[in-house]
Design an enzyme around this catalytic site. Structure first.
Site, PDB file in Angstrom:
ATOM      1  N   GLY A  10       0.659  -1.334   0.544  1.00 29.09           N
ATOM      2  CA  GLY A  10      -0.196  -0.251  -0.203  1.00 29.09           C
ATOM      3  C   GLY A  10       0.807   1.616  -0.234  1.00 29.09           C
ATOM      4  O   GLY A  10       1.844   1.607  -0.562  1.00 29.09           O
ATOM      5  N   CYS A  11       0.530   2.423   0.564  1.00 27.42           N
ATOM      6  CA  CYS A  11       1.117   3.834   0.183  1.00 27.42           C
ATOM      7  C   CYS A  11       2.506   3.340   1.904  1.00 27.42           C
ATOM      8  O   CYS A  11       2.123   2.933   2.754  1.00 27.42           O
ATOM      9  CB  CYS A  11       0.572   4.781   1.452  1.00 27.42           C
ATOM     10  N   PHE A  12       2.825   3.835   0.611  1.00 35.66           N
ATOM     11  CA  PHE A  12       4.761   3.765   1.277  1.00 35.66           C
ATOM     12  C   PHE A  12       5.144   4.710   2.612  1.00 35.66           C
ATOM     13  O   PHE A  12       5.525   4.283   3.077  1.00 35.66           O
ATOM     14  CB  PHE A  12       6.307   4.027   0.014  1.00 35.66           C
TER      15      PHE A  12
END
Length: 177
Positions: A10-12
């Site tokens: 997902g979002c880093f």
């Protein structure tokens, strides 16, 4: 001597913040992997057109934390059963993936996933891709250490905060004091 692990969950911003909590982790770099465009920008990756996933590259000391310990944290802080989706983020750039650096990592992650599946660790099948790391592209500077620099950002508070809390509670013996 350090080694590297490259993970897409997902979002880093959120995964970076969670992994920075771990003892033995020397650095966590946000970036892009798994796509077909050279030197992609954040905007290009977000379009879903490049094929890249948002990833973190974890540099770690294997004498202090093992690769399978990193996998345990990874499979705890994100949902490996949702295809191209993590929390509010939807698109192939948010897929679950492990980009292995060598045959040993490949074998470890495949065995790890098989064990999770055999134990019925999740209600749904694991969809995490396991692919060789071809190229890692470091994300733009403003993405690095994003949570540290923006602790009051609403997105981070809602999405990164719980991941950090989970790491601190479930992996307290592995957290940097």
């Amino acid at each position: 001597m350090t080694e590297k692990a490259t993970l897409a969950g997902g979002c880093f911003w959120c995964t970076e913040a969670a992994f920075k909590e771990l003892d033995g982790v020397k650095s966590v770099t946000s970036g892009y992997a798994g796509g077909s465009v050279e030197n992609p920008t954040y905007e290009e990756v977000c379009s879903g057109e490049t094929g890249h996933a948002e990833v973190i590259q974890v540099e770690y000391d294997p004498a202090a934390i093992r690769y399978d310990d990193l996998l345990e944290v990874f499979f705890t802080v994100h949902n490996p059963t949702t295809l191209n989706k993590q929390g509010p983020d939807v698109g192939t750039q948010y897929r679950s993936a492990v980009y292995y650096h060598d045959d040993e990592q490949k074998e470890i992650v495949e065995t790890f996933i098989d064990q999770l599946e055999s134990a019925d660790a999740y209600d749904d099948p694991i969809v995490t891709e396991v692919e060789p790391l071809e190229t890692f592209y470091e994300a733009e500077a403003y993405h690095q250490d994003y949570f540290e620099k923006n602790p009051n950002d609403a997105y981070c508070t809602i999405n990164a905060g719980p991941k950090i809390k989970k790491v601190r509670e479930q992996f307290s013996e592995k957290v940097t004091q």
